[in-house]
Design a protein around this motif. Sequence first.
Motif, PDB file in Angstrom:
ATOM      1  N   LEU A 172       0.821  -1.207   0.000  1.00  0.00           N
ATOM      2  CA  LEU A 172       0.000   0.000   0.000  1.00  0.00           C
ATOM      3  C   LEU A 172       0.856   1.259   0.000  1.00  0.00           C
ATOM      4  CD1 LEU A 172      -3.122  -0.436   2.296  1.00  0.00           C
ATOM      5  CD2 LEU A 172      -3.036   0.358  -0.054  1.00  0.00           C
ATOM      6  N   THR A 173       1.947   1.239   0.764  1.00  0.00           N
ATOM      7  CA  THR A 173       2.844   2.387   0.792  1.00  0.00           C
ATOM      8  C   THR A 173       3.399   2.673  -0.598  1.00  0.00           C
ATOM      9  OG1 THR A 173       3.483   1.912   3.087  1.00  0.00           O
ATOM     10  CG2 THR A 173       4.938   3.349   1.824  1.00  0.00           C
ATOM     11  N   ALA A 174       3.860   1.613  -1.268  1.00  0.00           N
ATOM     12  CA  ALA A 174       4.403   1.780  -2.616  1.00  0.00           C
ATOM     13  C   ALA A 174       3.331   2.247  -3.588  1.00  0.00           C
ATOM     14  CB  ALA A 174       5.017   0.466  -3.094  1.00  0.00           C
ATOM     15  N   MET A 175       2.137   1.699  -3.457  1.00  0.00           N
ATOM     16  CA  MET A 175       1.046   2.056  -4.361  1.00  0.00           C
ATOM     17  C   MET A 175       0.644   3.519  -4.204  1.00  0.00           C
ATOM     18  SD  MET A 175      -2.684   0.242  -4.575  1.00  0.00           S
ATOM     19  CE  MET A 175      -3.866   0.679  -5.848  1.00  0.00           C
ATOM     20  N   LEU A 176       0.479   3.966  -2.961  1.00  0.00           N
ATOM     21  CA  LEU A 176       0.082   5.345  -2.710  1.00  0.00           C
ATOM     22  C   LEU A 176       1.179   6.324  -3.094  1.00  0.00           C
ATOM     23  CD1 LEU A 176      -1.704   4.802   0.707  1.00  0.00           C
ATOM     24  CD2 LEU A 176      -2.790   5.581  -1.396  1.00  0.00           C
TER      25      LEU A 176
ATOM     26  N   ALA B 166       2.901  10.504  -7.000  1.00  0.00           N
ATOM     27  CA  ALA B 166       4.095  11.028  -7.653  1.00  0.00           C
ATOM     28  C   ALA B 166       3.728  11.841  -8.887  1.00  0.00           C
ATOM     29  CB  ALA B 166       5.027   9.875  -8.020  1.00  0.00           C
ATOM     30  N   ASP B 167       4.738  12.370  -9.554  1.00  0.00           N
ATOM     31  CA  ASP B 167       4.486  13.167 -10.754  1.00  0.00           C
ATOM     32  C   ASP B 167       3.945  12.289 -11.871  1.00  0.00           C
ATOM     33  OD1 ASP B 167       6.734  12.105 -12.454  1.00  0.00           O
ATOM     34  OD2 ASP B 167       7.933  12.977 -10.845  1.00  0.00           O
TER      35      ASP B 167
ATOM     36  N   GLU C 120       3.058  13.441   2.576  1.00  0.00           N
ATOM     37  CA  GLU C 120       4.467  13.400   2.183  1.00  0.00           C
ATOM     38  C   GLU C 120       5.106  14.781   2.306  1.00  0.00           C
ATOM     39  OE1 GLU C 120       4.677   9.728  -1.013  1.00  0.00           O
ATOM     40  OE2 GLU C 120       4.112  11.717  -1.754  1.00  0.00           O
ATOM     41  N   ARG C 121       4.344  15.806   1.963  1.00  0.00           N
ATOM     42  CA  ARG C 121       4.868  17.175   2.064  1.00  0.00           C
ATOM     43  C   ARG C 121       5.085  17.556   3.524  1.00  0.00           C
ATOM     44  NH1 ARG C 121       0.843  19.536  -0.164  1.00  0.00           N
ATOM     45  NH2 ARG C 121       1.585  19.326  -2.314  1.00  0.00           N
ATOM     46  N   GLU C 122       4.157  17.157   4.372  1.00  0.00           N
ATOM     47  CA  GLU C 122       4.215  17.560   5.777  1.00  0.00           C
ATOM     48  C   GLU C 122       5.228  16.754   6.580  1.00  0.00           C
ATOM     49  OE1 GLU C 122       3.429  19.991   8.785  1.00  0.00           O
ATOM     50  OE2 GLU C 122       2.206  20.160   6.968  1.00  0.00           O
ATOM     51  N   PHE C 123       5.290  15.430   6.318  1.00  0.00           N
ATOM     52  CA  PHE C 123       6.141  14.548   7.121  1.00  0.00           C
ATOM     53  C   PHE C 123       7.437  14.167   6.420  1.00  0.00           C
ATOM     54  CE2 PHE C 123       1.881  13.996   8.797  1.00  0.00           C
ATOM     55  CZ  PHE C 123       2.075  13.926  10.172  1.00  0.00           C
ATOM     56  N   GLY C 124       7.567  14.531   5.157  1.00  0.00           N
ATOM     57  CA  GLY C 124       8.772  14.181   4.420  1.00  0.00           C
ATOM     58  C   GLY C 124       8.722  12.803   3.796  1.00  0.00           C
ATOM     59  N   GLN C 125       7.732  12.010   4.155  1.00  0.00           N
ATOM     60  CA  GLN C 125       7.537  10.664   3.619  1.00  0.00           C
ATOM     61  C   GLN C 125       6.134  10.196   4.001  1.00  0.00           C
ATOM     62  OE1 GLN C 125      10.016   7.777   5.586  1.00  0.00           O
ATOM     63  NE2 GLN C 125       9.653   8.650   7.598  1.00  0.00           N
ATOM     64  N   LEU C 126       5.751   9.039   3.531  1.00  0.00           N
ATOM     65  CA  LEU C 126       4.479   8.443   3.928  1.00  0.00           C
ATOM     66  C   LEU C 126       4.764   7.454   5.055  1.00  0.00           C
ATOM     67  CD1 LEU C 126       1.466   8.009   3.568  1.00  0.00           C
ATOM     68  CD2 LEU C 126       1.965   6.399   1.710  1.00  0.00           C
TER      69      LEU C 126
END
Length: 455
Positions: free
Chosen positions: A392-396, A401-402, A436-442
């Motif tokens: 799920l992490t990889a999928m999201l 992503a761009d 991702e923007r707020e925490f730097g990652q998921l």
Amino acid sequence: MRVKQINTALYNLLGDELIDWERDELALKLSLLSPDVLKEVMRHLPVIWPVSYMLFYAFIEQASTAGSCLKPEQFHNWVKAVLDVYEADGLRQAQLFMEEVESKYVCQIRGEAGASLLANEHLLASLARGMLGRDIKIIASPETSFDTENLLMPPVFNICSRQRHNFFLYKLTTTFMAALELGGTFAQNCFCTAKHNDTDNVDDLHTFLATFADHRLAADLLYLCETIRILANLKRYYAGLCRDCHPVFSRIRKTVKAADSVRSNIITAIQGFTISLVLNDIKYPTSLPENITTKLTNHYNEARTLNESMTLSREIYDHASQLPGPYTSPPPLPFMGRLNFTAAYEQIAQRQDALRDNFIKTLSAVIPPSIAKQDKTEIAGEGGSRPTVESLTAMLTAAAADTDQKSKVENGAGPEFVTIDLELTKDLIELTRNVEREFGQLPRQFISSAIGMAG
């Protein structure tokens, strides 16, 4: 008694044009004005009344503001200017002209061309949103500050002689404040080689500043070191704005005045030197020791981090603390304001908590309940992959992503385990980007919590 006299004067001026309750209400408002301002307002009411009923009421509403910055003998020309704006551009522009009497009239007759926050609020909010990816509230305040949610700036900037340059100062301030957050100034769990060449781990700037005897001096030095670092980032990534702001920086440097004490004066000396770094003025005279100017120059010319700003600020503090006191904080540079990291930490914590809860709730809503019964760290199930933490992490991450990267995943170029039969809504993808923007990652614990909630 005064209200009754004003009520009578209104009747003598306008007769039955106003009904009794309107006249009573206006008399009460006018009674709050000083005698000189009241005299001028009453003198001009018969001039404005025949032009526009709405303009008449707006004039009374703004009379107190006008009286605070206009001399009595200036009222007539101001009213004439209001009527000119009304005739040329209509009621709304005339109302705005009255609301911004200082920036749009007083500054001009002084030979100044101030820029108004109210007039530029929308553009500045859009600029901050473009940088940070979320809405920021722009608020008029005597002192500039930023807590990552609310950007406070003066209602008028009139430091420069040209209105265009004062507008650039608003742009510079907004960009600088957003760049503080993007550059990691409010990051926590800092790492600093800050004390007697030993390595100190500090949780945040509170912990760091608590190691100093003079907290105010240490905080001001740290913010100046961060300012130099952030200005260097702006020069790299916003070169056009920095070029536009050269006249602004030149004017700001002229406003820097020596402080009352030698210890306080080191701050004003660094302020002036900071502007000279931006202007590339290597001949700028400074009272700073050569070893400090060298370190500040290197801090500007090389990519630095918050940790390095902390270390540099301690090195300068060791010098400054030996100078004759007392220490009083000099005024900050206009685009800097005061660094309120306490409020910033509180806003960040609230925003992150809300974002985490919203993400987990939204993700759990699209995960089948059966997933909660599966092993949360391995792919399982017949006939295909089941969404687990890693998949799920990889999928999201791929979905958020761009466009190019996302198309590669959709075309099968990415890892096989990201191909999962799960509906990814637009809201979920946007939330992933925000996380991702707020925490730097998921964070994977968010995925685990969503899987658990789905069950």
